[in-house]
Design an enzyme around this catalytic site. Structure first.
Site, PDB file in Angstrom:
ATOM      1  N   ASP A 108       0.876  -1.145  -0.049  1.00 44.90           N
ATOM      2  CA  ASP A 108       0.013   0.048  -0.006  1.00 44.90           C
ATOM      3  C   ASP A 108       0.849   1.250   0.010  1.00 44.90           C
ATOM      4  O   ASP A 108       0.411   2.414   0.672  1.00 44.90           O
ATOM      5  CB  ASP A 108      -0.989  -0.104   1.132  1.00 44.90           C
ATOM      6  CG  ASP A 108      -2.002  -1.137   1.117  1.00 44.90           C
ATOM      7  OD1 ASP A 108      -1.916  -1.813   0.286  1.00 44.90           O
ATOM      8  OD2 ASP A 108      -2.759  -1.258   2.252  1.00 44.90           O
ATOM      9  N   LYS A 233      -6.936  -5.257  -2.545  1.00 45.69           N
ATOM     10  CA  LYS A 233      -7.980  -5.643  -1.533  1.00 45.69           C
ATOM     11  C   LYS A 233      -8.935  -4.543  -1.062  1.00 45.69           C
ATOM     12  O   LYS A 233      -8.654  -3.258  -1.406  1.00 45.69           O
ATOM     13  CB  LYS A 233      -6.988  -5.899  -0.304  1.00 45.69           C
ATOM     14  CG  LYS A 233      -5.922  -4.809  -0.031  1.00 45.69           C
ATOM     15  CD  LYS A 233      -4.819  -5.372   1.124  1.00 45.69           C
ATOM     16  CE  LYS A 233      -3.847  -4.126   1.454  1.00 45.69           C
ATOM     17  NZ  LYS A 233      -4.527  -3.164   2.284  1.00 45.69           N
ATOM     18  N   CYS A 278      -1.847  -2.430   7.656  1.00 41.09           N
ATOM     19  CA  CYS A 278      -1.821  -3.287   6.526  1.00 41.09           C
ATOM     20  C   CYS A 278      -0.588  -4.030   6.628  1.00 41.09           C
ATOM     21  O   CYS A 278      -0.477  -5.133   6.384  1.00 41.09           O
ATOM     22  CB  CYS A 278      -2.088  -2.671   5.338  1.00 41.09           C
ATOM     23  SG  CYS A 278      -3.638  -1.941   5.391  1.00 41.09           S
TER      24      CYS A 278
END
Length: 360
Positions: A108, A233, A278
């Site tokens: 990310d 995701k 994350c």
């Protein structure tokens, strides 16, 4: 049996390719000093010294550690290691140490977490998300990873995690805070969709990484690797997905695990944003999926300093390793057997509840 040449390495062929049955047998016979079809402790010590060596100079291994490895490899506990036990140990543990396949999972590193709606510099830890980019780039350039994967938060407009969408769903009666009085970063318990779950616990974040928007793009300075894996995701509007492997309730999985297994990956190195959200969730699930898992700490930034420490302790407890990028570049670059001997020793120590899981 005549002595081997000075530069003989019984494991050289495995590092290039898989052993054939004949080569397994040749390797086993090479260390069977008494030619009785099994290894003594001394044979096993010679085997480990040759396996974990650098240019024929073996690394020192403590005798009690050799005894422990011998005991673990002597599956039928008859005080000797026969050919079948050698094969079982090789295929389950040793092969991964000699010929690991490593994946760098970049979590990310997207614009919204760096300069956009959920920029880390505006979160409690005041971290600068852009600082990970040059570190990750150096790792990509200097380390020959077999596989590189990029993960993306990839949310629809009506996603449950968005603070702006808190009125779109009903808070459960047992929620610690009502949706209408909640603030950003508060946790609300929503009534779950009938086809998923009864309730869903959700931290409320500012709207971020909306599909096909500039905020969801990778940072422009981040190196893009050809033939990389790309994992999207958090696409289900009704449930968040911190981990690159599973959603937050493990009701559905992404394609990451299947794609890593297709490439025979053994070791996963995790970097990116955010450490306590994350990144930690991805590393935790990598361990659960039986990958040797390394978190490169200086290539990560987080949301909350306290939560970073909490997640670090949890990951350490479950067997993740923590390193700085310089260690990875120095060790992984030459694929030193010592690096994997350290793994071998670490997991033995970790199994006994000792060791702190950090490399320096």
């Amino acid at each position: 049996m005549s002595p081997p040449p000075y530069d003989y390495d019984p494991f050289d062929l495995l590092r290039q390719n898989n052993f054939s049955d004949e080569e397994y047998e040749r390797c086993f016979r090479f260390f069977d000093s008494q030619k009785r079809g099994f290894w003594t402790r001394e044979d096993f010590r010679r085997f480990l010294s040759s396996l974990f060596a650098n240019k024929q100079r073996p690394y020192f291994i403590l005798n009690d550690r050799i005894e422990e490895y011998f005991h673990d490899t002597d599956f039928n506990q008859d005080d000797q290691i026969d050919y079948d036990e050698f094969i079982q140990a090789w295929k389950t543990t040793i092969k991964c140490a000699v010929r690991p396949i490593s994946a760098l999972v970049i979590v990310d590193v997207q614009n919204d977490f760096i300069s956009g709606s959920l920029a880390l510099h505006s979160c409690p830890a005041n971290h600068q998300g852009e600082e990970v980019v040059p570190v990750i780039n150096r790792v990509i350039r200097d380390v020959n990873f077999d596989v590189v994967a990029y993960t993306y938060d990839w949310h629809p407009l009506n996603h449950i995690s968005f603070y702006e969408n808190r009125h779109l769903r009903t808070a459960a009666s047992e929620s610690p805070i009502a949706a209408e009085s909640a603030h950003v970063l508060d946790t609300v318990l929503f009534v779950g969709p009938p086809n998923l779950t009864s309730t869903i616990e959700q931290v409320l974040w500012p709207a971020h990484c909306i599909q096909k928007t500039p905020g969801a793009d990778l940072h422009p300075d981040l190196i893009r690797v050809d033939n990389a894996i790309h994992v999207y995701k958090g696409t289900n509007p009704e449930i968040d997905s911190y981990s690159a492997f599973w959603d937050n309730m493990k009701l559905s999985k992404t394609s990451l695990d299947d794609q890593l297994r297709e490439r025979s990956v053994t070791d996963v190195y995790v970097v990116g944003l955010a450490t306590d959200v994350c990144v930690a969730a991805t590393a935790m699930h990598a361990v659960e999926n039986n990958y040797r898992t390394v978190l490169i700490e200086d290539a990560c930034r987080g949301v909350n300093e306290h939560e970073i420490e909490v997640k670090r302790a949890e990951l350490n407890e479950c067997g993740s390793i923590f390193v700085d990028s310089d260690v990875v570049r120095k060790q992984k670059q030459i694929v030193s057997s010592f690096f994997f001997l350290f793994y071998f020793i670490y997991y033995s120590l970790n199994k006994q509840g000792t060791g702190n899981g950090s490399w320096s």
